[in-house]
Structure formats: C-alpha cells, structure tokens
Design an enzyme around this catalytic site. Structure first.
Site, short mmCIF file in Angstrom:
data_model
loop_
_atom_site.label_atom_id
_atom_site.label_comp_id
_atom_site.label_asym_id
_atom_site.label_seq_id
_atom_site.Cartn_x
_atom_site.Cartn_y
_atom_site.Cartn_z
N ALA A 176 0.87 -1.18 0.00
CA ALA A 176 0.00 0.00 0.00
C ALA A 176 0.90 1.23 0.00
O ALA A 176 2.07 1.15 0.39
CB ALA A 176 -0.89 -0.02 1.24
N GLY A 226 0.76 -5.01 0.97
CA GLY A 226 -0.47 -5.11 0.18
C GLY A 226 -0.23 -5.77 -1.17
O GLY A 226 -1.15 -6.36 -1.74
N GLU A 241 -0.40 -9.34 -0.42
CA GLU A 241 -1.81 -9.63 -0.12
C GLU A 241 -2.65 -9.64 -1.40
O GLU A 241 -3.55 -10.46 -1.55
CB GLU A 241 -2.34 -8.60 0.88
N GLU A 253 5.23 -4.96 6.92
CA GLU A 253 4.55 -3.86 7.62
C GLU A 253 5.09 -3.63 9.03
O GLU A 253 5.09 -2.52 9.54
CB GLU A 253 3.04 -4.15 7.71
C1 HXC Z 1 5.07 4.38 -1.19
C2 HXC Z 1 6.95 3.42 -2.06
C3 HXC Z 1 6.59 2.16 -1.52
C4 HXC Z 1 5.37 2.09 -0.79
C5 HXC Z 1 8.46 1.94 -2.56
N1 HXC Z 1 8.10 3.22 -2.70
N2 HXC Z 1 7.55 1.28 -1.84
N3 HXC Z 1 6.20 4.53 -1.89
N4 HXC Z 1 4.65 3.23 -0.65
N5 HXC Z 1 4.91 0.95 -0.28
C6 HXC Z 1 8.82 4.28 -3.41
C7 HXC Z 1 10.07 4.73 -2.64
O1 HXC Z 1 9.72 5.66 -1.65
C8 HXC Z 1 10.88 5.33 -3.74
O2 HXC Z 1 10.37 6.61 -4.04
C9 HXC Z 1 10.57 4.42 -4.94
O3 HXC Z 1 9.34 3.79 -4.64
C10 HXC Z 1 11.63 3.35 -5.15
O4 HXC Z 1 11.82 2.66 -3.92
P1 HXC Z 1 13.26 2.53 -3.20
O5 HXC Z 1 12.99 2.31 -1.75
O6 HXC Z 1 14.15 3.67 -3.57
O7 HXC Z 1 13.80 1.19 -3.90
P2 HXC Z 1 14.76 0.07 -3.27
O8 HXC Z 1 15.90 0.72 -2.52
O9 HXC Z 1 15.07 -0.86 -4.40
O10 HXC Z 1 13.89 -0.69 -2.18
C11 HXC Z 1 12.74 -1.43 -2.61
C12 HXC Z 1 11.88 -1.81 -1.37
C13 HXC Z 1 11.54 -0.55 -0.56
C14 HXC Z 1 12.63 -2.84 -0.51
C15 HXC Z 1 10.63 -2.48 -1.94
O11 HXC Z 1 11.01 0.45 -1.43
C16 HXC Z 1 10.56 -0.78 0.54
O12 HXC Z 1 10.90 -1.28 1.60
N6 HXC Z 1 9.29 -0.38 0.31
C17 HXC Z 1 8.26 -0.45 1.29
C18 HXC Z 1 7.77 -1.88 1.44
C19 HXC Z 1 6.70 -1.94 2.51
O13 HXC Z 1 6.91 -1.62 3.68
N7 HXC Z 1 5.48 -2.34 2.12
C20 HXC Z 1 4.33 -2.45 3.01
C21 HXC Z 1 3.52 -1.17 3.00
S1 HXC Z 1 2.19 -1.17 4.15
P3 HXC Z 1 11.35 7.89 -4.18
O14 HXC Z 1 10.38 9.04 -4.35
O15 HXC Z 1 12.17 7.96 -2.95
O16 HXC Z 1 12.14 7.56 -5.40
C22 HXC Z 1 1.03 -2.13 3.42
C23 HXC Z 1 -0.22 -2.34 4.22
C24 HXC Z 1 -1.26 -3.03 3.39
O17 HXC Z 1 1.19 -2.62 2.34
C25 HXC Z 1 -2.56 -3.12 4.08
C26 HXC Z 1 -3.54 -2.10 3.71
C27 HXC Z 1 -3.99 -2.08 2.29
#
Ligand code: HXC
Length: 260
Positions: free
Chosen positions: A68, A111, A114, A134
């Site tokens: 998400a 997400g 999921e 998360e």
């Molecule tokens: C918003 C995101 C994002 C996310 C990545 N980006 N994941 N933005 N929400 N979930 C954005 C980053 O901020 C970045 O933007 C760009 O995408 C590229 O990501 P990087 O982090 O620079 O890439 P990398 O170093 O290769 O790392 C990849 C990654 C990391 C390991 C996937 O991005 C990451 O940890 N993402 C979050 C994963 C996460 O926690 N997901 C769960 C979310 S909560 P910029 O602008 O900086 O270039 C969830 C709840 C669901 O999903 C339930 C409710 C629906």
C-alpha cells in the site's frame, strides 16, 4: 470506465484472456487508493464480460507491487483509515468470479503480497520476493496477510515473515506452497498466459463454480479473521509507532519505535 491512470487493461478476444498491468513503475506499483479503485472497476467490468474467461494481474519486472502507498497513509488517524474504508474495495476484488492469475516478478510486499494472495494462482519469476514487511513501519498486514499467508504457508513461516518482515524468494515461496510455479524472468508472462489459456479452454460455468467451491473450502472463518485483522490494523494508526515508522520510511532513515 474512464481511462484509468494507474493500470493498463488489455483484452484478447481470441484467447479470452484479459491482462491488467499495475502501472506506477517509479513507486514500485505502490497501491494507492485510486489504483485500487481502478483495479476494482476493471475487475468488475471484466467479470461481467462474457468474452473474458481468465484474468492476469501483473506489474513489471522490478515490482509486482511494493505494498500500500505508505506516503498516502503516513499521516492518517485510525478514524481517517476507518472512514476511507479501503477494504470495501479489497472485498469487491475478492468477489471476482472469473479466475485470476497473478504474474509476479520482483517485489510483492505488504499489500502487494496480499493482492497476489487474493488472486487464485501465482506464477512467479525467479527474481520474485514475497514479504509482509509492515512490522518494520510500525503496523501489521491489513488486507488479509495474517490470514491468507498463514493458510498458505503454515504458522511457522507466516509468523516469522509477519513478525520480522523478512522476504522469501520465489523458490522458498514455491516450496512453502504459496505459489504455483517459478520460471526464469523472461518467461513468467508466457507461463501465466499458458496457464490462463488452459483455464480459458474449459467450460466457463464449470470454472466459475469450481473456483467458488475451492474458495469455500478455504473460506471457513476467513471473514472473521479479516474483520479481526482489520480492527487491529486501524488501531495501530492511533499510536505513535505508525507515525514514526512511516515518517522514517519517507525520510529514508531508521525508525525509533517506543511502543506507544
Ligand atoms: C510508497 C513506495 C513504496 C510504498 C516503494 N516506494 N515502496 N512509496 N509506498 N509501499 C517508493 C520509494 O519511496 C521510492 O520513491 C521508490 O518507490 C523506489 O523505492 P526505493 O525504496 O528507492 O527502492 P529500493 O531501494 O530498491 O527498495 C525497494 C523496497 C523498498 C525494498 C521495496 O522500497 C521498501 O521497503 N518499500 C516499502 C515496502 C513496505 O513496507 N510495504 C508495506 C507497505 S504497508 P522515491 O520518491 O524515494 O524515489 C502495506 C499495508 C497493506 O502494504 C494493508 C492495507 C492495504
């Protein structure tokens, strides 16, 4: 449907297969609210289209979806989250009658994981990584992760993934029973299409009832589990750790959790 901004939909009436591509590549296909509404609407239309017999959801080589949209959620309160009510969208995706195959390469996280578990089958490239990270941003899965992952891979691995946020590889996901098959990255779309073609060749009505029946076996108390999970997910937005975890992600620093 208005032309969607964050997904691409193509339909092949010769093969009876529709393809939905998540299309926010710079954000690793982070699932913002509009993308999810567009996905819901596309699935509703494809489900009602008699010329479509199987649906594939995919992302791109680097990411199926990294979860998400954390930036969209970061400042929200528990009541904001409750009022936004995004899970109504997720619930309607779950109700799609046609079979859905997730074609996954790269990140399928939070997400994103999921969403592919909400699909009926998962075909992965060797580069796919599945995870529920998360916990690292101070929350927990909210769109079925604690329930569907546990049913798919069992308690031990699900608990480890949900409590530590560790990712698993495509091979590990296959061994754990989370996905259907793993192929080299250049073949994952072909493989998903091959599977979709096999299903599209069957009786659409038999496929529909068979899918419904398999899900019924799997359903049991899933809905109760989802309600339980959802309340806890919302509750976390009342705390400081969610704000800190998501702010730290946006600011690209390590979070400092206080248990508040
Ligand atoms: C918003 C995101 C994002 C996310 C990545 N980006 N994941 N933005 N929400 N979930 C954005 C980053 O901020 C970045 O933007 C760009 O995408 C590229 O990501 P990087 O982090 O620079 O890439 P990398 O170093 O290769 O790392 C990849 C990654 C990391 C390991 C996937 O991005 C990451 O940890 N993402 C979050 C994963 C996460 O926690 N997901 C769960 C979310 S909560 P910029 O602008 O900086 O270039 C969830 C709840 C669901 O999903 C339930 C409710 C629906």
């Amino acid at each position: 449907m208005q032309t969607p901004e964050f997904i691409l939909v193509t339909t092949n009436y010769d093969t009876h297969i529709a393809l939905i591509q998540l299309n926010r590549p710079k954000e690793l296909n982070a699932l913002n609210l509009q993308l999810m509404l567009e996905l819901k609407e596309a699935l509703r239309e494809l489900d009602a289209n008699d010329d479509v017999r199987a649906i594939i959801i995919t992302g791109n080589e680097r990411a199926f979806a990294a979860g998400a949209d954390i930036k969209q959620m970061a400042g929200k309160s528990a009541i904001d989250m409750l009022n936004i009510d995004q899970f109504t969208t997720w619930d309607s995706i779950k109700k799609t009658k046609k079979p859905i195959i997730a074609a996954v390469s790269g990140f399928a996280l939070g997400g994103g994981c999921e969403l592919c578990m909400t699909c009926d089958m998962i075909v992965a490239s060797e580069t796919a990584k599945f995870g529920q990270p998360e916990i690292k941003i101070g929350v927990m899965p909210g769109a079925g992760g604690t329930q569907r992952l546990t049913r798919a891979v069992g308690k031990a691995l699900a608990m480890e993934m949900v409590l530590t946020g560790k990712f698993i590889s495509a091979d590990e996901a296959l061994a754990a029973g989370l996905i259907n098959r793993v192929v080299p990255v250049e073949l994952y779309m072909n493989e998903a299409l091959k599977l979709a073609r096999e299903i599209a060749a069957q009786s659409p009505v038999a496929v529909r009832l068979a899918k419904e029946s398999v899900l019924q076996a799997y359903n049991g108390s899933l809905d109760e589990g989802l309600v339980f999970e959802r309340k806890n997910f919302y509750l976390l937005f009342a705390g400081e750790d969610q704000k800190e975890g998501m702010a730290a992600f946006v600011e690209k620093r390590a979070p400092l959790f206080k248990g508040k």
